[in-house]
Enzyme design. Structure first.
Site, PDB file in Angstrom:
ATOM      1  N   ASP A  34       8.384   6.068 -11.038  1.00  0.00           N
ATOM      2  CA  ASP A  34       8.208   6.233 -12.136  1.00  0.00           C
ATOM      3  C   ASP A  34       8.699   6.955 -12.721  1.00  0.00           C
ATOM      4  OD1 ASP A  34       6.101   3.969 -12.467  1.00  0.00           O
ATOM      5  OD2 ASP A  34       5.037   5.331 -12.169  1.00  0.00           O
ATOM      6  N   SER A  61       0.832  -0.739   0.402  1.00  0.00           N
ATOM      7  CA  SER A  61       0.243  -0.372  -0.013  1.00  0.00           C
ATOM      8  C   SER A  61       0.451   0.873  -0.370  1.00  0.00           C
ATOM      9  CB  SER A  61      -1.489   0.317   0.800  1.00  0.00           C
ATOM     10  OG  SER A  61      -0.509  -0.543   2.587  1.00  0.00           O
ATOM     11  N   LYS A  63      -1.236  -4.163  -3.658  1.00  0.00           N
ATOM     12  CA  LYS A  63      -2.224  -3.408  -2.311  1.00  0.00           C
ATOM     13  C   LYS A  63      -2.283  -2.006  -2.742  1.00  0.00           C
ATOM     14  CE  LYS A  63      -6.325  -3.997   0.041  1.00  0.00           C
ATOM     15  NZ  LYS A  63      -6.802  -2.040   0.029  1.00  0.00           N
TER      16      LYS A  63
END
Length: 433
Positions: free
Chosen positions: A326, A315, A340
């Site tokens: 990214d 998470s 998650k």
């Protein structure tokens, strides 16, 4: 009571910590009990309304949600326990283990102040959506579960000899938690093995950040281990980076292994310490993108960064690692993360009970939905079971060259530092006129 954005819980973090801490949110028991005894249907309708307005899936798992309301409000309820059972039964139709009802006792357990002391054995639990088995997301460091050798992805099959088949996370938490000094035995399935772990419950003080200055072949390295995205995680992370910067480290290794997540905004605040620009995370509800968080130009360092992840990184850990990956800010080393990607809002109800509702999913800056899939590291290196046991037996080896994943991360970091220095030298070489 509605927990605001900064109280949004991600994944299986505070959800199933075996602990009992009542925070300032409060639980109104006496008046609430009277409320429910007078009109149990009001509780059922209150839950229905919350799901109707906020649930992430506008189809409600292809269920006719209005018909569900008519069905459950058309029944008679003699006790509040009957109403509680009806609410749980109603929510089961969503087939979402993270959207769940909590009776007053369970809700008090949920109201965990993650910056304080916890009473329990120190594990985070999740329920496998396909098998309904109780899975250890990760043990918390320096807790009875961690010291006994319980690992991420272990399956809890018995609690004090009682089978966990058909048991949900809240029921398991109620059995596992208890007074400090008392004992509980967890039976674990790990691969083909079945293991027993007698554990003594303890008061657990959580400090989510640990760091050290380490010598490397290219200069000093800042090693930071973040174990949980709790209320004080960002403050402790800031102090660690500032101290290491004052020692002129040449790069960083950020260790998110076995970090099960926590508060959404804790991960965003920490991402801003490493990122000077770019999107951090997009939150998507059933109307589409409801929020997008970005860096704010206040990064504390721009030095090379490597992030360690594994199957226990879940998470909020995946939000941070996904943002750094990214945005080409860091290289990820280790193994696939937990996967998650859902956000729960936790709300109190009129009788002192509560509900956690899945209100959104999140996407990484490139638009990846990592729910179930997880995040793949840039450099994969898996620990053997023997290596895991060795690190558990001697935790001083974690974050040292005796830790194979750390050693690989250090190699990757040194390569990045060397490449950056070569680029800087090339830029300073006078060009022929």
């Amino acid at each position: 009571m509605v927990i605001t954005k900064r109280g949004l819980v991600l994944g299986a973090t505070a959800v199933a910590v075996t602990a009992v801490v009542v925070t300032g949110a409060g639980v109104h028991m006496s008046g609430g009990q009277a409320f429910l005894q007078e009109s149990p249907k009001e509780l059922i309708d209150e839950v229905w309304q919350l799901i109707d307005r906020n649930y992430v899936d506008a189809t409600f798992n292809q269920v006719d949600w209005r018909a569900v309301r008519q069905d459950y409000l058309g029944r008679s309820y003699g006790t509040r326990e009957e109403a509680y059972d009806a609410v749980r039964d109603m929510l089961e139709q969503l087939e979402d283990p993270y959207t769940r009802f909590m009776d007053p006792e369970e809700f008090r357990n949920m109201q965990i102040d993650t910056s304080g002391e916890l009473t329990g054995v120190g594990i985070q639990l999740a329920q496998d959506e396909e098998t309904d088995e109780l899975i250890v997301v990760s043990p918390i460091e320096d807790t009875p579960a961690f010291e006994a050798g319980i690992l991420a992805q272990d399956v809890i099959v018995q609690i004090d000899g009682q089978s966990t088949e058909g048991m949900d996370v809240n029921q398991a938490v109620n059995l596992i938690r208890g007074p400090a000094g008392s004992e509980v035995t967890l039976t674990i399935r790990r691969g083909e093995e079945q293991l027993e772990f007698p554990l003594q419950r303890a008061q657990i003080e959580l400090h989510p950040v640990r760091y050290s200055y380490q010598e490397g072949s290219t200069g000093g390295v800042g090693y930071i281990r973040l174990t949980q995205f709790s209320a004080n995680a960002a403050e402790e992370m800031q102090a660690a980076i500032q101290d290491l910067e004052s020692q002129n480290v040449t790069g960083y290794i950020l260790d998110l292994r076995s970090n099960p997540g926590g508060l959404l905004y804790s991960s965003i605040d920490i991402a801003r310490m490493w990122l000077d620009g770019g999107v951090i995370v997009s939150t998507v509800d059933r109307q589409g993108i409801s929020d997008q968080e970005s860096a704010n130009g206040q990064a504390l360092t721009d030095k090379p960064l490597v992030v360690l992840v594994d199957g226990g990184s879940a998470s909020a850990s995946e939000i941070l690692s996904g943002a750094l990956q990214d945005n080409d800010r860091a290289v990820l080393v280790g193994t696939q993360t937990f996967g998650k990607g859902l956000v729960q809002s936790v709300r109190g109800l009129g009788d002192g009970s509560g509900i956690a509702v899945t209100v959104a999913k999140y996407l990484t800056p490139s638009g990846r939905d990592i729910n179930h899939a997880g995040i793949a590291p840039d450099v994969e290196i898996e620990l053997t079971e023997e290596q895991q046991e060795q690190l558990l037996d001697d935790r001083t080896q974690i974050g040292t060259t005796a830790d194979p994943q750390y050693a690989r991360a250090l190699q990757v970091l040194n390569d990045r530092i060397t490449a950056e220095r070569q680029n800087q030298r090339a830029e300073t070489v006078p060009q022929p006129q």
